[in-house]
Design a protein around this motif. Structure first.
Motif, short mmCIF file in Angstrom:
data_model
loop_
_atom_site.label_atom_id
_atom_site.label_comp_id
_atom_site.label_asym_id
_atom_site.label_seq_id
_atom_site.Cartn_x
_atom_site.Cartn_y
_atom_site.Cartn_z
N ILE A 15 0.84 -1.19 0.00
CA ILE A 15 0.00 0.00 0.00
C ILE A 15 0.88 1.25 0.00
O ILE A 15 0.66 2.18 -0.78
CB ILE A 15 -0.92 0.00 1.24
N ALA A 16 1.86 1.20 0.84
CA ALA A 16 2.77 2.34 0.90
C ALA A 16 3.51 2.49 -0.42
O ALA A 16 3.67 3.60 -0.94
CB ALA A 16 3.76 2.17 2.05
N GLN A 17 3.94 1.37 -0.96
CA GLN A 17 4.61 1.43 -2.26
C GLN A 17 3.69 2.05 -3.30
O GLN A 17 4.11 2.91 -4.08
CB GLN A 17 5.01 0.02 -2.71
N SER A 18 2.46 1.61 -3.29
CA SER A 18 1.51 2.14 -4.25
C SER A 18 1.36 3.63 -4.12
O SER A 18 1.36 4.36 -5.11
CB SER A 18 0.13 1.52 -4.03
N LEU A 19 1.18 4.06 -2.91
CA LEU A 19 0.93 5.48 -2.70
C LEU A 19 2.12 6.27 -3.22
O LEU A 19 1.98 7.29 -3.90
CB LEU A 19 0.73 5.76 -1.21
N GLN B 238 0.94 -8.35 2.40
CA GLN B 238 1.23 -7.15 1.64
C GLN B 238 0.14 -6.10 1.87
O GLN B 238 0.04 -5.15 1.13
CB GLN B 238 1.38 -7.50 0.17
N ASN B 239 -0.64 -6.36 2.88
CA ASN B 239 -1.64 -5.38 3.29
C ASN B 239 -2.73 -5.13 2.29
O ASN B 239 -3.25 -4.03 2.18
CB ASN B 239 -0.99 -4.03 3.59
N ARG B 240 -3.02 -6.13 1.54
CA ARG B 240 -4.03 -5.91 0.53
C ARG B 240 -5.44 -6.16 1.07
O ARG B 240 -6.38 -5.60 0.58
CB ARG B 240 -3.81 -6.85 -0.64
N VAL B 241 -5.56 -7.07 2.00
CA VAL B 241 -6.90 -7.39 2.48
C VAL B 241 -6.97 -7.31 3.99
O VAL B 241 -6.00 -7.53 4.70
CB VAL B 241 -7.35 -8.79 2.02
N ASP B 242 -8.16 -7.00 4.47
CA ASP B 242 -8.37 -6.89 5.90
C ASP B 242 -8.80 -8.20 6.53
O ASP B 242 -8.77 -8.37 7.74
CB ASP B 242 -9.47 -5.86 6.18
#
Lengths: 353, 353
Positions: free
Chosen positions: A71-75, B133-137
């Motif tokens: 997510i951080a990478q994406s941002l 990778q923090n994609r899903v909760d």
DNA sequence: GTGAAAGCGCTAACAG
DNA sequence: CTGTTAGCGCTTTCAC
């Protein structure tokens, strides 16, 4: 599978910290700055990092079970490394094949695939959800309608997109197959087996694919010097119920029934065959069946259905590859038409003597 | 559908800026601080914002076609508002039903659904990809193996997960159906129609579901005072080929063949029926068929297959609802067993006089 | 009621 | 070769 070697341990980060390790943690443990850690970990270009430092960073990362936060990478990079694929539905084997092809390819190349169903109508909400919220970098589109409106909507999204098994005007990227030739070959095989009255269960004629298959059918008839009989053509659409009804209509006609029918797609063929069974006719003795699209469903039907293979999985994979290449700047566009596949002969076609 | 009213215009942001509007843009245009804009836009609690200000912000947002950047929101809140669902494969109608149920429910509640295939084995890589990778909760899990190892892996992930149509020990969340009772009722219906030699094509017995269905089958036999004949049971697994082979084995046996067979799942039934056809036997005259799981495939087979409905779509929806509630702190856990569905009678079962 | 400030975890100039 | 700096776009205390 995903490149990583057998890492027996549980993926959970049982590092000293009570939470997932961040880049900062890795950097601190390795005694470097996080920018350096970042460089090392992402193996950027001509490694401008001393070997010894690299090692320390890798070690720290390993010990902490570091996994970068996407997510951080994406941002930061405004690239999500994920692709959207939009299909009308996921129950139809045709779309399942496309999904599987795209999904495998995406995974191999380190991309995620977000699957969306439009449920048969263009739903620009779907695109919005995927794109405007920055979830995907590009789109694979296999929805039904190939209208200009949809193309405009897609173009306006501002992300690259590729049509899979569809066509959308001169500028749009696509991976198609030569459906005219495929349908021609399919119909031709029926003619070669002695059939003269060959019906066609067609898709709705405002669909590009449906038109192409119809066209191949007509051309085969024509080339063989057979008359085109409109009473042998019915629109089934792409679903089971449509196939059932369309076949029924053909059977209800007065006049000699067809000896064979070429169906626009697998699921419609399944429905049509059910109609024929219900009418007490035998397949293939009374009526032969041949369908566009191959799949395991063909073997479940009775009798097993002869089909014309369409390499949907490969097409989807090629589209996915191309999309990723476009995203990574290694490519500009793709407009690819592959040949249709082989005729897969099963038991639903009889040779007329 | 997604709450937004007909917004005719193209989703693309044709605002004055040459790019997508950010919260800052909205704030500036409305003459407020971005924190205020944020508050307004997310309609936070007891609106501590003057009505007039609210209006200005909304207007600005609309004019700029503002869409919040989900990635940024995710990073900030460390919640992605997306769910992962992991299934062995997407081609099998059983999983497709689950996917559809989950996907609709997720969409309604404003969550995205990421679909992953494990391809039949536990692949902790899959979980990792989604979660670490923090994609899903949270995760919806409908993979095959219900071993302790998998449960450990999942638990270690640190995100809530719910098993769909699976069970995984005392602590794990799940939404199941009463498969024992369903299988009992299915078998029973065969007995009620006069069948005495009823075969069972079973799943691998290390699978919880397979065991339950087998158990229901045995209990029905027992309650009816019928002997249990192990030579009438073969393991087909859940796929077509398995069904084909298992049925073949039963047919190859010396001794009287069964008059009916209860199959563990739809796709295996399709394979088994193909075997029977190939052997030149008639369904249902020679052998009746009844399968666990309903779906449109049942109508494509010949003859149309009588099935026991399992409300997979609803189960998946309930699991999804529960998962979201757990994520939003409105719920602690869910361990739900719903009843199996109705017997859907088609043409594959004959009544023996 | 609203603004200022801090920071989620990361990358990418730019210095040094 | 490596560290410093400055954000990506957003939410969320905390002041005023």
């Amino acid at each position: 599978m995903s490149g990583r070697k057998a890492d027996s341990g549980p993926p959970e980060a049982h590092n000293g910290l009570g939470r997932r390790a961040t880049l900062k943690d890795v950097a601190e443990r390795a005694g470097v700055d996080k920018s350096t850690a970042s460089r090392v970990l992402r193996g950027v270009g001509p490694l401008s990092v001393r070997e010894e430092t690299r090692l320390r960073v890798f070690q720290a990362a390993e010990q902490l079970h570091y996994q970068p936060n996407k997510i951080a990478q994406s941002l930061r990079t405004s690239r999500s490394r994920s692709l959207g694929i939009v299909v009308p539905q996921v129950i139809n084997p045709v779309y399942t094949q496309i999904i599987v092809g795209a999904s495998n390819c995406a995974r191999e190349r380190g991309y995620m695939l977000l699957i969306s169903q439009t449920g048969d109508q263009i739903d620009s909400d779907v695109y919005e959800q995927l794109v405007q919220q920055n979830r995907v970098d590009g789109l694979l589109v296999a929805t039904l309608r190939d209208e200009a409106a949809q193309m405009k909507t897609l173009a306006a999204l501002g992300v690259p997109f590729i049509l899979v098994n569809r066509q959308g005007g001169a500028e749009a990227n696509y991976v198609m197959c030569d459906e005219v030739e495929g349908a021609y070959r399919a119909t031709r095989s029926l003619i070669d087996r002695g059939h003269r009255r060959i019906a066609h269960l067609a898709g709705e004629q405002d669909r590009f694919n449906a038109k192409m298959r119809f066209q191949g059918y007509r051309k085969a008839l024509e080339d063989a010097g057979l008359p085109f009989d409109p009473s042998l053509v019915e629109v089934s659409g792409y679903d089971q119920r449509g196939g059932e009804l369309a076949m029924q209509r053909i059977l209800d006609r007065t006049g000699p029934p067809p000896t064979a029918v070429f169906v626009v797609t697998l699921v419609a063929a399944a429905g049509a065959m059910a109609s024929v069974h219900r009418a007490g006719l035998a397949i293939p003795q009374d009526i032969s069946f041949l369908s566009f699209h191959n799949g395991s469903l063909a073997d479940m039907l009775y009798p097993p259905l002869t089909t014309l293979e369409v390499p949907l999985e490969q097409m989807a994979a090629q589209a996915t590859d191309a999309l990723i290449e476009i995203l990574e700047g290694q490519r500009e566009a793709i407009q690819l038409t592959v040949p249709a596949g082989a005729l897969v002969e099963r038991k639903s076609v009889v040779k007329l003597s």
